[in-house]
Motif scaffolding. Structure first.
Motif, short mmCIF file in Angstrom:
data_model
loop_
_atom_site.label_atom_id
_atom_site.label_comp_id
_atom_site.label_asym_id
_atom_site.label_seq_id
_atom_site.Cartn_x
_atom_site.Cartn_y
_atom_site.Cartn_z
N TRP C 18 0.92 -1.21 -0.07
CA TRP C 18 0.05 -0.03 -0.09
C TRP C 18 0.82 1.30 0.01
O TRP C 18 0.33 2.51 0.10
CB TRP C 18 -1.00 -0.20 1.16
CG TRP C 18 -2.13 -0.88 1.12
CD1 TRP C 18 -2.45 -1.56 -0.24
CD2 TRP C 18 -3.18 -1.15 1.86
NE1 TRP C 18 -3.93 -2.18 0.11
CE2 TRP C 18 -4.20 -1.94 1.23
CE3 TRP C 18 -3.47 -0.90 3.20
CZ2 TRP C 18 -5.27 -2.52 1.72
CZ3 TRP C 18 -4.65 -1.24 3.78
CH2 TRP C 18 -5.56 -1.99 3.23
N GLN C 20 2.33 2.62 -2.41
CA GLN C 20 1.96 3.26 -3.66
C GLN C 20 0.74 4.25 -3.55
O GLN C 20 0.82 5.08 -4.44
CB GLN C 20 1.73 2.07 -4.65
CG GLN C 20 0.42 1.36 -4.28
CD GLN C 20 0.11 0.09 -5.58
OE1 GLN C 20 -0.18 0.27 -6.66
NE2 GLN C 20 0.02 -1.12 -4.69
N PHE C 21 -0.05 3.83 -2.46
CA PHE C 21 -1.14 4.77 -2.08
C PHE C 21 -0.85 5.91 -1.41
O PHE C 21 -1.39 7.12 -1.22
CB PHE C 21 -2.33 4.24 -1.79
CG PHE C 21 -2.78 3.05 -2.72
CD1 PHE C 21 -3.11 3.18 -3.83
CD2 PHE C 21 -2.90 1.70 -2.13
CE1 PHE C 21 -3.40 2.03 -4.66
CE2 PHE C 21 -3.18 0.75 -3.02
CZ PHE C 21 -3.54 0.75 -4.30
N HIS C 22 0.33 5.82 -0.53
CA HIS C 22 0.72 6.61 0.41
C HIS C 22 1.59 7.98 -0.13
O HIS C 22 2.65 8.21 0.61
CB HIS C 22 1.61 5.68 1.63
CG HIS C 22 0.48 5.12 2.37
ND1 HIS C 22 0.86 4.26 3.44
CD2 HIS C 22 -0.86 4.70 2.06
CE1 HIS C 22 -0.15 3.73 3.88
NE2 HIS C 22 -1.21 3.89 3.10
N PRO C 24 2.44 11.88 0.12
CA PRO C 24 2.24 12.89 1.40
C PRO C 24 0.82 13.63 1.09
O PRO C 24 0.07 13.43 2.22
CB PRO C 24 3.21 13.83 1.01
CG PRO C 24 4.28 13.06 0.37
CD PRO C 24 3.72 12.09 -0.37
N GLU C 25 0.55 13.85 -0.12
CA GLU C 25 -0.91 14.37 -0.10
C GLU C 25 -1.95 13.56 0.20
O GLU C 25 -2.94 13.82 1.05
CB GLU C 25 -1.23 14.82 -1.86
CG GLU C 25 -2.49 15.56 -1.83
CD GLU C 25 -3.07 15.57 -3.16
OE1 GLU C 25 -2.80 14.42 -3.71
OE2 GLU C 25 -3.54 16.57 -3.71
N ASN C 26 -1.99 12.18 -0.11
CA ASN C 26 -2.87 11.34 -0.04
C ASN C 26 -3.31 10.97 1.62
O ASN C 26 -4.39 10.73 2.00
CB ASN C 26 -2.72 9.90 -0.60
CG ASN C 26 -3.14 9.97 -2.22
OD1 ASN C 26 -3.61 10.93 -2.60
ND2 ASN C 26 -2.93 8.95 -2.70
N LEU C 27 -1.93 11.04 2.11
CA LEU C 27 -2.03 10.92 3.84
C LEU C 27 -2.56 11.99 4.40
O LEU C 27 -3.27 11.87 5.43
CB LEU C 27 -0.54 10.60 4.12
CG LEU C 27 -0.20 9.10 3.71
CD1 LEU C 27 1.48 8.87 3.97
CD2 LEU C 27 -0.86 8.02 4.15
N ALA C 28 -2.11 13.27 4.04
CA ALA C 28 -2.58 14.46 4.54
C ALA C 28 -4.49 14.47 4.22
O ALA C 28 -5.11 14.76 5.33
CB ALA C 28 -2.26 15.74 3.93
N SER C 30 -6.14 11.68 4.30
CA SER C 30 -6.45 10.73 5.06
C SER C 30 -6.42 11.02 6.61
O SER C 30 -7.37 10.67 7.21
CB SER C 30 -5.68 9.49 4.99
OG SER C 30 -5.52 8.91 3.52
N TYR C 64 -2.14 6.84 10.41
CA TYR C 64 -2.02 7.55 9.30
C TYR C 64 -0.91 8.67 9.46
O TYR C 64 -0.04 9.20 8.57
CB TYR C 64 -3.21 8.33 8.78
CG TYR C 64 -4.14 7.56 7.86
CD1 TYR C 64 -3.62 6.75 6.83
CD2 TYR C 64 -5.29 7.38 8.14
CE1 TYR C 64 -4.37 5.93 6.08
CE2 TYR C 64 -6.33 6.80 7.30
CZ TYR C 64 -5.69 5.94 6.33
OH TYR C 64 -6.53 5.20 5.69
N ASN C 67 2.16 6.85 9.15
CA ASN C 67 2.52 6.62 7.77
C ASN C 67 3.07 7.85 6.99
O ASN C 67 3.98 7.69 6.15
CB ASN C 67 1.25 6.46 6.97
CG ASN C 67 0.51 5.09 7.38
OD1 ASN C 67 -0.73 4.93 7.21
ND2 ASN C 67 1.30 3.99 7.72
N LEU C 68 2.54 9.14 7.50
CA LEU C 68 3.08 10.19 6.69
C LEU C 68 4.58 10.46 7.42
O LEU C 68 5.39 10.93 6.40
CB LEU C 68 2.21 11.56 6.94
CG LEU C 68 2.67 12.81 6.32
CD1 LEU C 68 2.90 12.63 4.73
CD2 LEU C 68 1.75 13.96 6.66
#
Lengths: 106, 106, 106, 106
Positions: C18, C20-22, C24-28, C30, C64, C67-68
């Motif tokens: 996962w 590939q989905f992480h 920085p923008e996607n995690l912000a 999330s 999350y 993750n970031l």
């Protein structure tokens, strides 16, 4: 919002060539960012807030929401009435009256 | 939104006696909660989104925004035009054209 | 969080491919989505909340956030101490004591 | 975060007598407000962001999250491991691998 206000918002974006930044995702981010700035007016108190600041942040939410409607070719009245159809079915008056329990998942 | 839609939103709240839950603070929380649900449509992709879901969540943002306008006795056109006056001064066309740098603090 | 918990979060992501989905923008996105779900526990009341639900949503915010940190190669202690240096300068004890006015722009 | 950092956050709050503002609801609002400021770093671009600004806003999310843990008498490792138990059951490796579809409702 009336048509004149909607047209003013559209003209503002067009004149600045800002449509290029208005992807649906960017506008969704912008709506939540402005909504959080609105919430900040109530961060430490639910009663002692600056009304002028509330007006400005709520206006920002409305402007970005109109930008998103425009980007997706949607009409506010149409989507709100579609959603109100759902809400009225989901929360029948006799069951929902005075009860916020049923209210928190719309 | 036209007057008929606004009246429908007001009637929905009144019939359920939900005005008691609609403090400005609770509505500000509700707007940010719905705005985040709207953003969730774009959580992992900026292009592959469910338009019906987007419509429903954007409608929720608009409904709670109208609830807050109603609670505070505000008019959408009035506050949006007040804010557009500020925006037009802050971002003159010649300086802001095609430039998102100036755009991120409205 | 201790190292064992951090390692568990990393392993969870790696095993599912996962990363590939992480972005920085996607995690912000999330983090704000989960933070709004946490706020939803307090949407209509500041006192009557479901503690188990609060724990789950706060845990999501923390996961999350980790993750970031991982994605950006950051260390929680390092960035928090950097920010606490700023906060301690910005809000000296003698001026800030018992006063939330100074507190709302950190 | 290690114990020293946690103690520094607690001392900061105590010395300023700010516990009085740290109701669970106020802290939940604060977390979403800071999370939205973090998102603002990525408002118009997913690649061109200010790392120092990201660090500061992510640190704010972590500080308020620790404040909420403290207020509710919770331990980060405990709630995160409880949630990871749920996540590992909900997203078995073989089904979830490389697939964000299953990922968007944790």
């Amino acid at each position: 919002m009336n048509q004149q206000t909607i047209d003013r918002i559209r003209k503002f974006t067009e004149e600045r060539d800002w449509d290029q930044f208005h992807s649906p995702e960017n506008l969704a981010k912008s709506i939540v960012i402005e909504a959080a700035e609105l919430l900040e007016c109530f961060q430490w108190s639910n009663s002692d807030y600056d009304l002028q600041h509330v007006k400005e942040e709520l206006a920002d939410v409305l402007v970005y929401s109109q930008n998103l409607l425009d980007r997706l070719g949607l009409d506010a009245d149409e989507i709100v009435n579609m959603k109100m159809n759902q809400n009225e079915k989901k929360y029948p008056v006799e069951k929902a009256r005075g009860n916020s329990n049923k209210y928190d998942r719309i």
